[in-house]
Design a protein around this motif. Structure first.
Motif, PDB file in Angstrom:
ATOM      1  N   GLU A  20       0.821  -1.213   0.000  1.00 46.19           N
ATOM      2  CA  GLU A  20       0.000   0.000   0.000  1.00 46.19           C
ATOM      3  C   GLU A  20       0.852   1.259   0.000  1.00 46.19           C
ATOM      4  N   GLY A  21       2.156   1.092   0.098  1.00 44.08           N
ATOM      5  CA  GLY A  21       3.033   2.262   0.060  1.00 44.08           C
ATOM      6  C   GLY A  21       3.459   2.718   1.429  1.00 44.08           C
ATOM      7  N   GLU A  22       3.072   1.974   2.460  1.00 44.84           N
ATOM      8  CA  GLU A  22       3.471   2.367   3.796  1.00 44.84           C
ATOM      9  C   GLU A  22       4.690   1.566   4.223  1.00 44.84           C
ATOM     10  N   ARG A  23       5.173   1.894   5.401  1.00 43.44           N
ATOM     11  CA  ARG A  23       6.292   1.179   5.975  1.00 43.44           C
ATOM     12  C   ARG A  23       5.856  -0.256   6.236  1.00 43.44           C
ATOM     13  N   MET A  34       5.213  -2.851   8.191  1.00 45.48           N
ATOM     14  CA  MET A  34       5.076  -3.270   9.577  1.00 45.48           C
ATOM     15  C   MET A  34       3.865  -4.175   9.639  1.00 45.48           C
ATOM     16  N   PHE A  49      -5.741  -2.608   0.813  1.00 44.88           N
ATOM     17  CA  PHE A  49      -6.704  -1.517   0.666  1.00 44.88           C
ATOM     18  C   PHE A  49      -8.033  -1.877   1.327  1.00 44.88           C
ATOM     19  N   ALA A  50      -7.938  -2.569   2.443  1.00 45.89           N
ATOM     20  CA  ALA A  50      -9.095  -2.951   3.249  1.00 45.89           C
ATOM     21  C   ALA A  50     -10.068  -3.867   2.508  1.00 45.89           C
TER      22      ALA A  50
END
Lengths: 905, 440
Positions: free
Chosen positions: B186-189, B191, B205-206
């Protein structure tokens, strides 16, 4: 999707752990006690509501759970291993143990881990003494450390913005700050960098954490990793004394706790008030307390003598003011007296001055709004929404200023409604605002001409067939919203998006929505701190205290007041015009500076030059009081008890934390002193007596007496007959010095069962008379002139506020002063810049029908074509030189000073 | 019976006439995409049943039933996504690496069939950033698949649409965790996220999402072609089919071996990989990647069976076996593994973030003669706050399995060499104390 930052994605695209419970109640056993809770509610919250505190660091009630710190582990029967209670939704029959040996060992272990790299520099840490890490180590942690290696080292502290410093050694990586920035503020400017034990909070290269809400991360940090420049090393927590109060930097009225040490204000923290601010504050509100201690504060009365203003004693100054008033009254009558301002004070100030002006002197030339507001009959008469209505709205329509700049915490609430709760958002306006990225429909119009697009919107919302293209996403969102929120009002956030145009067009647009049959409710977005209290208490022409017109309230008021004006007086623009023209001989300036604040600066200057007498109440000297006869120094926020009304009409109490330096006086007391010297004893000795008199005589304030104001934890929305169920009484609030349990970083648990039953909440009170639906009459008015631009070379001016300008709070607070922008700029988009053929930042000549000034031109891509933006809270020359209050819009011509650069083709 | 490999997913890349992964060769010699052609004519639910019948279990590490995972998707919720975990980062594991570089079309075909079965119209292959050649080949193969009508709109006239996106990671072990991978995608870190909600309900994306390993998906075309029964007929107990094991360490012939599950460790290590180098005695071996607890030579005759491994309090994990001879210091191995996990801990959960580097620091001093007599017990004591009970299958106080992984080698040290290490620590300590100068 790809061009939109993650923080602005609609909620359905974002991963979220379960947070909201539904209405079905389930039985849960916590440590052997069976309790009921809504199914799906988080275990940690349920336990807390029933008195079992599960330790935690990363969990915060106003943010989504992330499960990072692992401190809130509990045992749940039937589930393998320990569960984090911050992310475990309750289900029927759940059996939970929060204090078993396994749980205790895990908590002990987590704390040992957290402490191995924590520097334990508690003696010099701002948090020491009120630190969740300290407190939880004492309660749940190990007594010693087995870690003998060297701890992690970082340079400390480093600034992450102008206001906030970061000590990475103290950080326990709970992610509260990073989540706040991304989830709540929508400014994802901080995040984690590094991995493992080198994980640190970082800003991006070249981009500081310059959020308007950066101070909140300091408050929610569970250790002393984030500290505020204004508070560092100022005090030890045990030396502070605190009082709960409302913020007065804008009209949202956020609840907060004001701390002082040695009679100096040192800190302001947000309090979690469900109906108002959810515990958040903007940086201006949080750090703006510093201006109270500005060295230029007025602390002694001044009188005109020998061509200047010289200090004078209070009795002499009051005598002089009395003789000025008496003199003008005797020679020219009450109508020669005008009273301006009063929107910055308390409700008590507003009432006492309304009574002095209208009930003693007898003039109705009284206006708290300096041409930057909406007609009083509209604000008082419209169907009012509360802030909480935003959460349950069917849709939200923005028809007013940029909330991020003018009412920042309301921006957070609207953003939350749009992003987290899925409330469809419509942005009507002439230029982009902070909320534009979240809007399903963006309806742009030429400044001063919102009616056409509003009509289209009203038709669509009312279910009439419409051109599908630009409104289709909105209608789809509303349909989707209807699955969970069918009823709900359409909340229109109504205010002035620009003072360069008359309010009429905006009001007509609002009237269209009011009449569209879409159950529209209006939330006022007038930004001045207590403008709503001032209007509610009669500081507007044609109105008396309690939201009644002269005609409706005359008989009732006459029982208490000596007189009531016979006919409606003048508004601010006419008062200033008449002062300039010589009909008005005395201007009383209630904590206002028309030369700086009135949109038409030229008119204000003429008025104050030509008027014979000026009496000014203020806390600083300003240009408008240069020719004053008398200047009274007043007490301000933090020094004065009382109450204010916020945008919803919520009356909430103000606390006093310090005694002022010098000899200042509350404005309401100055009014009673002058009244007495004019031969009319008001018989008001304390602020509670003023509150009780308001409850007695002002219809909308029925029931809102001093007792209710001091007991209602979140204040009371007027009229209380309609909102009595929302009032929460708090026993602790009586003791002004008692610190609320959770203020430092936990929201106060909400439970409303400690009603003392002593009659503080009024029984079914009589409904106050409602003013006629003022908006309806506006809709019938035809537009005054066509809104087309004069010619193709013209630009239309939008003049609006930014959060940090040349206002007193910003410039007089050392922390904020570095953020202040005080010189005006002309902001246009790139195409207009290219048409003019000038460079970015080049000075150009700006010509309006009023005057011609020189301003630097700056490119701003958010400004549409044919529009020029000039902020109003800037030093001259600026917007106020360009605006003619008699014109419905302000068109500009721009001329270059240098030779235009002609590009060779 | 001769000890030999049973090649299914590695057959083509091992036995093809020309060393080319390209479409034309794969089509001609490996019937590439023929299973897809058959699958598209079948009912998606039937395909899910087929995979369930095959007993195929995830080859990434957790060994969860693939068919079951697919059937967890909530009915009627769209869009839904398929993400292929090609972020093979477990030290000593290199099987997906080979499958991606050697036979990308097999992976793509499996991906398309799986997406069709679960009803996803977007699939992602999240490939490890360090696999430069793999990425290059995979992207080229995807382009070939698009060109030949196996991807895009209306695949082979079936009406089924699928977009396949190859996404490169940025060099991060934890992106190999299911939820960490989704965050990264999604483009986040990268984790890991708390569960529930599980990815099948709220993933990418949920939206409902299935995440499968490369080897798992590479098996799909073969199961479709030959049937679930056929696949289930191989293997042992609930560990059906074949599996690729990456054998490394001190063996004569390190490499990837695809074998039928149920073969013994001895046959794999000594038979196929040639045994310990130079005929030295084996000291211990790690059976399932760096995260798995160690086994001793006495376990060599145990079968390669996921459930049996659990009984032995270890796991087959990501399918890699590291063998160590008697010249190796187990403490040094443990410290090296600890260093890896301390470096790769994402920093989210306190016990792993702080614990992993503490473990590394204590092991460092133990390894270098600076240990204290009770250091191993100290490790086990605070380590039990990451892994309560210290027993595989591990309980954990962290979100993902990296937490217990940081402790598994320490637990093994104690289990396999506890007495020796304690004696060594005491000896080191006494030696240091004897050198201390006492003031005159």
């Amino acid at each position: 999707m790809s061009s939109v930052p993650i923080s602005q994605w609609p909620s359905e695209y974002k991963y979220s752990a379960p947070v909201a419970g539904d209405t079905e109640m389930v039985n849960v056993t916590i440590d052997g006690v069976e309790v009921q809770a809504p199914r799906g509610e988080l275990l940690i919250k349920v336990a807390q509501d029933y008195g079992t505190y599960i330790p935690r660091f990363c969990y915060h009630e106003r943010m989504k759970p992330v499960g990072m710190c692992r401190m809130c582990l509990v045992e749940v029967e039937g589930m393998r291993g320990l569960q984090i209670s911050c992310a475990t939704p309750v289900v029927e029959g759940m059996v939970v143990t929060t204090q078993s040996p396994d749980v205790k060992e895990a908590q002990d272990g987590v704390l040992e881990f957290l402490l191995i790299n924590h520097p334990l520099d508690c003696p010099v840490c701002d948090r020491g003494g009120e630190c969740p890490l300290q407190d939880q180590t004492l309660a749940f942690g190990p007594g010693e450390s087995r870690f003998v290696e060297e701890k992690r080292h970082f340079e400390k502290p480093i600034p992450i913005s102008d206001l906030v410093l970061l000590d990475r050694e103290r950080c326990i990586q709970c992610g509260r700050c990073t989540r706040f920035a991304a989830e709540v503020a929508g400014d994802p400017l901080i995040d984690f960098g590094g991995r493992g034990s080198s994980t640190e909070v970082i800003t991006y290269p070249g981009a500081p954490f310059s959020s308007y809400f950066s101070g909140n991360v300091v408050q929610i940090c569970p250790v002393g990793a984030l500290t505020a420049r204004s508070y560092r090393f100022k005090a030890r927590p045990w030396d502070l004394s605190a009082v709960e109060t409302s913020c007065q930097s804008c009209s949202v009225g956020c609840r907060g706790v004001l701390d002082s040490a040695s009679n100096r204000l040192v800190r302001f923290l947000g309090v979690d008030s469900e109906p108002v601010n959810h515990g958040w504050l903007c940086d201006k509100g949080r750090y703006g307390y510093e201006w109270v201690h500005a060295k230029d504060r007025l602390n002694i009365p001044l009188v005109a003598r020998g061509g200047g203003l010289v200090p004078e004693s209070w009795p002499q100054a009051l005598e002089l003011a009395t003789s000025v008033i008496r003199d003008v009254f005797d020679k020219h009558g009450a109508k020669a007296i005008g009273v301006l301002g009063g929107a910055q004070g308390t409700n008590e100030d507003a009432y006492a001055w309304a009574r002095l002006a209208k009930g003693v002197i007898g003039t109705d030339n009284v206006d708290a709004q300096l041409g930057d507001g909406l007609p009083a009959e509209v604000v008082i008469g419209m169907e009012r929404a509360t802030i909480a209505d935003l959460d349950s709205a069917r849709a939200i329509v923005l028809l007013g200023p940029d909330l991020k700049e003018e009412l920042p915490v309301l921006y957070l609430r609207v953003r939350r409604a749009a992003v987290d709760l899925g409330v469809p958002l419509v942005d009507i306006g002439a230029s982009n605002t902070g909320l534009t990225p979240y809007a399903q429909a963006v309806l742009r119009h030429l400044p001063g001409d919102p009616e056409a697009v509003t009509e289209k919107l009203a038709a669509a919302l009312a279910g009439q067939p419409t051109r599908p293209d630009e409104l289709r996403p909105l209608l789809e969102a509303i349909d989707k919203r209807a699955l969970i929120q069918k009823e709900g009002p359409v909340v229109v956030v109504l205010g002035r998006s620009s003072v360069a145009e008359a309010a009429d067009a905006t009001v007509r647009a609002a009237a269209i929505l009011a009449q569209a049959g879409i159950s529209a409710k209006f939330l006022s977005a007038l930004p001045t701190a207590n403008v709503h209290g001032a209007l509610d208490l009669g500081l507007a022409p044609g109105f008396l205290p309690g939201r009644v017109t002269l005609a409706a309230g005359r008989d009732e008021l006459a029982k208490t007041w000596a007189r009531v004006p016979e006919e409606q007086g003048l508004g601010a623009a006419k008062i200033l015009a008449n002062a300039a023209g010589g009909e008005i001989k005395l201007l009383v300036l209630l904590n206002c500076d028309p030369i700086a604040d009135f949109p038409d600066g030229q008119l204000a200057k003429d008025a104050l030059k030509n008027v014979e007498h000026v009496i000014s109440l203020n806390s600083f000297t300003n240009e408008s009081m240069r020719h004053a006869d008398v200047v009274f120094p007043i007490t301000v926020w933090g020094e004065q008890r009382g109450s204010i009304s916020n945008i919803e009409g919520r009356v909430a109490r103000l606390g006093r934390k310090i005694t002022p330096d010098g000899s200042t006086m509350e404005p309401w007391r100055i009014a009673t002193e002058l009244a007495a010297r004019l031969g009319h004893e008001m018989d008001l000795e304390s602020f509670t007596e003023v509150q009780d008199e308001i409850a007695q005589v002002a219809p909308a304030f029925v029931g809102v007496d001093s007792k209710l104001i001091s007991w209602a934890r979140d204040g009371a929305v007027l009229p209380v007959a309609d909102h009595a169920a929302e009032i929460t009484l708090a026993l602790s609030s009586l003791d002004q010095n008692k610190r609320s349990a959770g203020v430092s970083w936990e929201p106060i648990p909400t439970s409303g069962e400690d009603t003392p039953g002593n009659g503080a909440v009024p029984p079914a009170v009589i409904s106050p008379p409602r003013p006629a639906q003022a908006l309806y009459s506006w809709a019938k008015q035809a537009p005054e002139r066509t809104a087309a631009l004069a010619d193709s070379y013209s630009l239309r001016l939008v003049a609006s506020r930014t959060l940090y300008g040349n206002d007193l709070i910003t410039t007089q607070s050392p922390s904020l002063a570095r953020l202040a922008t005080v010189t005006a700029q002309l902001r246009v988009n790139e195409r207009e810049r290219d048409r003019l053929g000038v460079a970015d930042g080049e000075v150009v000549r700006v010509i309006s029908s009023r005057s011609s000034i020189e301003l630097p031109l700056v490119v701003d891509p958010s400004v549409p074509e044919r529009v020029a933006l000039v902020a109003i809270n800037r030093d001259a020359p600026g917007a106020s030189d360009l605006v003619d209050i008699n014109e419905s819009v302000t068109d500009l011509r721009i001329e270059t000073l240098s030779k235009p650069v002609i590009k060779e083709s | 019976m001769a000890i030999e490999e049973t090649r299914i997913v590695t057959k083509f890349l091992r036995d093809r006439p020309q060393d080319s992964w390209e479409y034309a060769v794969a089509r001609e010699h490996n019937q590439a995409y023929s299973a897809l052609e058959a699958a598209l004519k079948r009912d998606p639910n039937e395909l899910i049943e087929e995979v369930k019948t095959s007993g195929l279990r995830g080859r990434g590490g957790a060994g969860f039933s693939t068919g079951q995972k697919w059937s967890f998707l909530p009915a009627g919720v769209f869009p839904r996504y398929l993400a292929i975990n090609a972020d093979e980062g477990e030290p000593s594991t290199f099987k997906d690496h080979m499958l991606i570089e050697g036979d990308p079309h097999q992976l793509i075909e499996g991906t398309i069939i799986s997406a069709f079965a679960i009803g996803a119209h977007h699939a992602f292959i999240y490939i490890r950033g360090e696999f430069a050649l793999g990425t290059e080949r995979l992207e080229a193969a995807v382009a070939e698949a698009y060109k030949n009508g196996y991807l895009g709109k209306d695949i082979l006239g079936s009406g089924f649409d699928l977009e396949l996106i190859v996404h490169q990671g940025a060099g991060c072990y934890i992106a190999g965790d299911e939820t960490g991978l989704l965050s990264s995608l999604e483009g986040e870190r990268a984790m890991p996220r708390i569960k529930p909600p599980f990815p099948a309900v709220q993933g990418l994306f949920a939206a409902p999402t299935v995440v499968n390993n490369v080897e798992t998906i590479s098996n799909i075309p073969h199961i479709v072609r030959k049937g679930g029964e056929w696949y289930a007929s191989m293997g042992v107990n609930k560990s059906t089919g074949t599996r690729i094991f990456s054998v490394s360490g001190m063996v004569e012939r390190p490499g990837n071996y695809e074998i039928e599950l149920g073969m013994s460790f001895r046959d794999l290590i000594e038979g196929l990989a040639g045994g310990v180098r130079g005929g030295r005695p084996m000291q211990f071996f790690i059976p399932g990647g760096a995260s798995a607890p160690w086994l001793l030579p006495e376990h060599l005759d145990e079968p390669l069976d996921m459930d049996r491994a659990s009984e032995l309090r270890t796991m087959l994990g990501s399918g890699s076996i590291m063998a160590f001879d008697d010249t190796v210091d187990p403490l040094l191995v443990s410290w090296r593994l600890a260093r890896f996990f301390a470096h790769e801990s994402c920093g989210k959960c306190t016990p792993c973030r702080e614990g992993s580097s503490w473990i590394e620091k204590v092991l460092y001093r133990m390894t270098n003669g600076l240990g204290r007599p009770d250091d191993l017990d100290l490790l086990l004591d605070f380590g039990s706050n990451i892994v309560p009970g210290l027993n595989a299958p591990f309980a954990q106080t962290t979100i993902c399995a990296l937490g217990p992984s940081t402790m598994s080698h320490v637990v093994s040290l104690d289990r396999c060499f506890g007495a020796e290490i304690r004696a060594r620590l005491q000896k080191d300590f006494d030696k240091r104390r004897s050198l201390e100068v006492t003031p005159a």
